[in-house]
Scaffold this motif. Structure first.
Motif, PDB file in Angstrom:
ATOM      1  N   PHE A  85      -9.815 -22.817  47.113  1.00 13.79           N
ATOM      2  CA  PHE A  85      -9.066 -23.044  45.879  1.00 13.79           C
ATOM      3  C   PHE A  85      -9.505 -21.983  44.885  1.00 13.79           C
ATOM      4  N   GLN A  89      -6.823 -26.062  38.885  1.00 16.87           N
ATOM      5  CA  GLN A  89      -6.342 -27.226  39.634  1.00 16.87           C
ATOM      6  C   GLN A  89      -4.902 -27.574  39.267  1.00 16.87           C
ATOM      7  N   GLY A  93      -2.393 -29.602  45.434  1.00 11.76           N
ATOM      8  CA  GLY A  93      -3.255 -28.677  46.158  1.00 11.76           C
ATOM      9  C   GLY A  93      -3.875 -29.277  47.402  1.00 11.76           C
ATOM     10  N   HIS A  94      -4.257 -30.550  47.322  1.00 11.85           N
ATOM     11  CA  HIS A  94      -4.876 -31.200  48.477  1.00 11.85           C
ATOM     12  C   HIS A  94      -3.920 -31.288  49.666  1.00 11.85           C
ATOM     13  N   GLY A 119     -14.855 -22.990  45.157  1.00  7.89           N
ATOM     14  CA  GLY A 119     -13.991 -21.845  44.942  1.00  7.89           C
ATOM     15  C   GLY A 119     -14.518 -20.550  45.508  1.00  7.89           C
ATOM     16  N   TYR A 145      -8.632 -31.008  42.475  1.00  5.18           N
ATOM     17  CA  TYR A 145      -9.171 -30.119  43.506  1.00  5.18           C
ATOM     18  C   TYR A 145     -10.563 -30.590  43.925  1.00  5.18           C
ATOM     19  N   ARG A 150     -13.628 -25.858  42.488  1.00 10.52           N
ATOM     20  CA  ARG A 150     -13.281 -24.467  42.222  1.00 10.52           C
ATOM     21  C   ARG A 150     -14.184 -23.947  41.093  1.00 10.52           C
ATOM     22  N   ASP A 153     -11.763 -17.967  39.368  1.00 10.04           N
ATOM     23  CA  ASP A 153     -10.778 -17.597  40.394  1.00 10.04           C
ATOM     24  C   ASP A 153     -10.661 -16.081  40.482  1.00 10.04           C
ATOM     25  N   ILE A 179      -5.446 -20.322  47.808  1.00  5.75           N
ATOM     26  CA  ILE A 179      -4.540 -21.182  47.059  1.00  5.75           C
ATOM     27  C   ILE A 179      -4.666 -20.860  45.578  1.00  5.75           C
ATOM     28  N   GLY A 180      -3.565 -20.467  44.938  1.00  2.00           N
ATOM     29  CA  GLY A 180      -3.640 -20.157  43.523  1.00  2.00           C
ATOM     30  C   GLY A 180      -2.365 -19.562  42.970  1.00  2.00           C
TER      31      GLY A 180
END
Length: 598
Positions: A85, A89, A93-94, A119, A145, A150, A153, A179-180
């Motif tokens: 991640f 959030q 996402g999950h 993260g 998340y 995370r 990022d 993921i982002g």
């Protein structure tokens, strides 16, 4: 702290009900094997192809059930995949994790999915959690998340890229799923290029997950989380609208998340019909000053007072502050001084005369927030700047002035301010976001099984039911662009701003006068998982006519029809007609492409 990741949770009755919901897979991903059909090579600017020589010009990919012409991936080896991640959030996402894990295990039970804890920092430190059915059981269809957590990022510097590559090599990963949003997927493109250059066997895949809704282009119709965020916020806004109408004595200024783009504010306005919505892109395009905005709002308050209305609801995006030209220029000066090591308490003495004058004019609470260190992408900490309070205070001063001068004869102006930021992003995801994220997780598996590197998972035709969705993948390099930011040119997946000539913006603007004066408040109700509102889509998704990849495919079908008709032996009039039509089309397209319209 790491021991908290992935632990079973005590779920409420509603959470338990959501955890057993099984998202639907579109027909193209059902069963095994799934075919992949490659389209044309994508085009990028010369400067981008030079910077990304190993990952530029790759072809579009479409995943299909068994159909003639599709390349069937029949060999489904054991795979080791890592997932991280990287973005803030966002609800749903999950379910990307769940969809990817399920696909891996379905096609080869020996495959392994490793989640990086904390993260990108967990990626660099090689801190992993093996994802299992048991671990996922209390995270399916849940918000947040907190399964993996995370941190910052960012996978950008040479040291960070090398640390990521070292981790992937050490863990023998076949794939790394990031993921982002725009920043994270820019990093994914750079990481994929670095891996390809170093002949690292790990393939990098990006997934469009961001509540801001600004990772949009011809390949990406929507972002996971945007639907939920807008539905939750719209209900809160509608509740405030009802409160305003009941008490009839307050103006509510509500700031919404969304970073520099106003997609969240625009969608919430479409769903709840507040009296005003200020669009940051409109402010920037019209070069409206802070005084222009204040006058606009004051004129609206005065117009409503003449109709004996002393209440209202005004929405504004968190990115509004940097869309005001003079404030943006002030921020640029502040950030430049901070980067050159000037201490916060000395900044005001180092500003240029005009910037110093604006700095002294602004309320102290705002100047303190403008002095905060910028984010990792060098942008202002927008969530910490209380633009709603600034505008409310300036409007109050101006209305008091007008009342004193006698130009305003209504009741005293009263404002209440809200920042609707963190209340929605941890919400249980909507049915749409549950389905969309889960399908994207499956698509990630098929991208990796096809051996593709530097691609983003895509699903199009999203405004229609899930059984009509089209699944595929597009090279992230095809989404890169070059933009001037300050004095520097940056290459990246840049945020898509609100199109002021688009259908969504027009939908709000054509009703703006009615919304301002007639109190046509609309309450969409709470987030629904079953019932009449469960399958609703974001209004902006339904208004826009997207499916770019579907159109490319349709165009190719027409070209094939032309080839099948215009063959040696056909009548010369057919050839002449085809030449005339194709010459005209290519001339028009060449002009559009050279002007950047294509």
């Amino acid at each position: 702290m790491e021991s908290d990741y992935g632990v079973p949770r005590d779920l409420s009755h509603l959470q338990k009900m959501r955890s057993i919901y099984q998202p639907e897979l579109p027909p193209c991903l059902q069963g095994t094997p799934v075919g992949v059909e490659f389209g044309d090579a994508t085009t990028v600017a010369d400067s981008i192809s030079q910077s990304f020589p190993h990952t530029s010009g790759q072809r579009l990919a479409h995943f299909l059930a068994k159909v003639p012409g599709a390349q069937i991936i029949s060999h489904l080896p054991e795979m080791r995949v890592g997932l991280v991640f990287c973005g803030r959030q966002s609800p749903g996402g999950h379910n990307v994790v769940w969809g990817l894990h399920e696909a891996l295990k379905f096609h080869n039970p020996k495959s392994t999915l490793l989640g990086f804890l904390g993260g990108s920092e967990g990626l660099f430190a090689q801190k992993t959690l093996e994802i299992t059915d048991n671990i996922l059981s209390t995270y399916k269809n849940q918000g947040g998340y907190d399964l993996l957590g995370r941190t910052k990022d960012q996978i950008r510097t040479k040291e960070q890229v090398n640390a990521a590559m070292t981790a992937c090599n050490a863990l023998k990963l076949d794939g790394l799923v990031i993921i982002g949003g725009v920043t994270s997927n820019t990093d994914a493109a750079q990481l994929a290029e670095a891996f390809a250059e170093a002949k690292c066997s790990t393939k990098v895949v990006g997934v469009p997950v961001t509540l801001n809704g600004d990772l949009k282009n011809q390949f990406v119709e929507a972002n996971v989380g945007f639907d939920t965020i807008c539905k939750v916020n719209s209900q809160l806004i509608s509740n405030v609208c009802t409160d305003a109408l009941s008490a009839e004595k307050y103006y509510y200024f509500i700031r919404l998340m969304g970073r520099k783009a106003s997609h969240v504010a625009l969608e919430c306005a479409l769903q709840s019909h507040p009296n005003m919505v200020i669009i940051a892109e409109e402010v920037a395009a019209s070069k409206l000053t802070i005084f222009d905005l204040t006058k606009q709002i004051c004129d609206a308050v005065q117009a409503r007072a003449e109709a004996d209305k002393y209440h209202g609801v005004i929405l504004l995006p968190e990115g509004l502050i940097v869309s005001i030209p003079e404030v943006y220029a002030l921020l640029q000066e502040i950030h430049s001084l901070l980067q050159h090591g000037v201490s916060v308490d000395k900044i005001s003495t180092q500003l240029s005369p005009w910037a110093s004058a604006l700095f002294e004019f602004l309320p102290t609470f705002i100047t303190k927030q403008l002095l905060l260190n910028p984010e990792s992408d060098y942008s202002a900490q927008l969530s910490q700047i209380e633009t709603e309070k600034l505008l409310a205070q300036l409007v109050e001063v101006e209305m008091n002035k007008r009342q004193k001068e006698g130009s305003y004869k209504g009741k005293k102006f009263n404002a209440i301010c809200h920042f609707s930021g963190y209340q929605a992003r941890g919400s249980l995801p909507s049915k749409f976001d549950c389905d969309y994220a889960y399908v994207l997780g499956h698509v990630c598996y098929h991208i990796l099984s096809a051996g593709l590197n530097g691609y983003m998972a895509t699903v199009t035709n999203l405004k229609n039911p899930c059984n009509q969705w089209h699944c595929g993948a597009a090279p992230i390099t095809a989404m890169l662009s070059i933009k001037q930011e300050g004095r520097a040119l940056t290459v990246g997946v840049h945020p898509a701003i609100v199109d002021l000539r688009g259908k969504v913006y027009e939908s709000v603007r054509k009703n703006s006068q009615k919304m301002l004066l007639d109190d046509i408040y609309r309450n969409p109700g709470p987030l629904q998982f079953d019932g009449p509102g469960a399958d609703s889509r974001a209004v902006s998704l339904c208004v826009e006519d997207l499916d770019y990849m579907g159109r490319i495919k349709e165009l190719n079908e027409y070209l094939e029809k032309v080839r099948s008709i215009v063959k040696p032996g056909c009548h010369q009039d057919v050839v002449k007609a085809a030449l005339s039509a194709m010459s005209s089309v290519t001339n028009i397209l060449s002009v559009m492409a050279s002007n950047g319209s294509a």
